[in-house]
Design a protein around this motif. Sequence first.
Motif, PDB file in Angstrom:
ATOM      1  N   SER A   1      37.893 -25.887  -6.365  1.00 10.70           N
ATOM      2  CA  SER A   1      36.521 -25.915  -6.858  1.00 10.70           C
ATOM      3  C   SER A   1      36.536 -26.552  -8.242  1.00 10.70           C
TER       4      SER A   1
ATOM      5  N   HIS B   1      33.101 -19.866  -3.334  1.00 11.22           N
ATOM      6  CA  HIS B   1      34.550 -19.839  -3.083  1.00 11.22           C
ATOM      7  C   HIS B   1      34.945 -18.646  -2.237  1.00 11.22           C
TER       8      HIS B   1
ATOM      9  N   LEU C   1      29.336 -20.345  -8.044  1.00  6.46           N
ATOM     10  CA  LEU C   1      30.554 -21.044  -7.634  1.00  6.46           C
ATOM     11  C   LEU C   1      31.578 -20.056  -7.089  1.00  6.46           C
TER      12      LEU C   1
ATOM     13  N   LEU D   1      40.021 -22.756  -9.530  1.00  2.54           N
ATOM     14  CA  LEU D   1      39.009 -23.534 -10.229  1.00  2.54           C
ATOM     15  C   LEU D   1      39.652 -24.474 -11.239  1.00  2.54           C
TER      16      LEU D   1
ATOM     17  N   PRO E   1      33.353 -28.063  -3.839  1.00  2.98           N
ATOM     18  CA  PRO E   1      32.101 -27.736  -4.524  1.00  2.98           C
ATOM     19  C   PRO E   1      32.204 -28.086  -6.004  1.00  2.98           C
TER      20      PRO E   1
ATOM     21  N   GLN F   1      25.086 -24.938  -4.620  1.00  3.80           N
ATOM     22  CA  GLN F   1      26.034 -25.726  -5.398  1.00  3.80           C
ATOM     23  C   GLN F   1      25.399 -27.048  -5.811  1.00  3.80           C
TER      24      GLN F   1
END
Length: 429
Positions: A404, A396, A392, A418, A378, A366
Amino acid sequence: MERFALQQLKEWKEKPGRKPLVLMGARQVGKTWLMKEFGRLCYKNTAYISFYNNEAMKRLFDGDYDIARIVSYLDIEAGFHITAEDTLIIFDEVQNAPKAFESLKYFCEEAPQYHIICAGSLLGVALHQGVSYPVGKVETLALHPLSFREYLCAVGEKPLADALVSKDYALIDGFAEKYIYQLKNYYYVGGMPEAVEAFRLRSDYNEIRRIQTEILGQYQGDFGKHAGAGELPRINMVWDSIPMQLAKENRKFFFGKIKKGARSGDFELAIQWLTDSGLVHKVHRVNEPRVPLAAYRDFSAYKLFVLDVGLLCAMSGLDVRTIIDGNALFVEFKGALTEQYVLQEMLSGSRYTPYYYGTEKATFEQDFLVQDGMNIVPIEVKAETNVRSQSLKAFHDKYNPPLSVRFSLLPYREQDWLVNIPLYAVCNL
């Protein structure tokens, strides 16, 4: 030029129990201008004392730390009577007068009624060379190059800057093309005040590169003046290698890229010098994304960034057309430039300390990790609208963070797990 740190200085002025303030930052980020502007706007008088080639003022602190005696001599240097309630006392280039810096302890303990602020471009270096830090007796404020919002204000786009902090993305996304155009200019111009002011006045990219080259030359001149002869070659080698290190897909700093067979111990002091001077930011790797992040950092693995995205462009020799118009040969370094920008925005405009995640065998590194309360967030950085990446999502799925974040040139969007934030709105992290 509008600097948002001015508001923090105003809050310091009104704070109960105010202590002397130390303004930290690299050369040429605008510390002297900011202190003088603060004095001009918020005080009746400003007593500006520079310790650069000022032996008389240095000797003033060679005796005792009797504040009444010191202030009486400052009256003479300033040319007027200093009154505690409406005079700002500025000690500039204080790294040249260690005892003047140490006197801040006595101003705090014996004369807290005085408003005193100090700065020194290489103060961080001086503190590692035996200068006594008045622990618990001063406050600190870090000054960085102009942020993207400060840049927008400087070039006459204050409405765009104000719209960002409204977080009204229906409005913001309607001006996406303007933001992207200004962001590309910011990548090239950067946030060094002299470069931004020149661009505001004349929009001459060649002049900007000349100014940046001069600043870089001044920095390397500082290496020769203030670093030991034994460390000077290593400092230059580390400094010169940073663009190449960031150009790698894995931006972890490899000593073998500087010199064949080199080890970390060979360059530790050089990297520390650059970090102390404010010219380099070190982002440590963490091997476990757990709270507190600081407890899981790997001191042997890190990325090195410079203080300003425009200076990174100059160090890399990037042509303005490559950045503004785009260039297929620029693909890999575009990611490095964007990470540099995102890091700058986080350092100047957020409370977070950035790390990055990875292990020796990790397949989903990340770009950044930050700690928000008891949560680890992240952060993935994408230079364009092409956001196809599994790293990503893999992070997760393995660690299941509550949030995220991805920065890209796509509009603002919330998904189940996200949030995509446009690159020009990193200030809203």
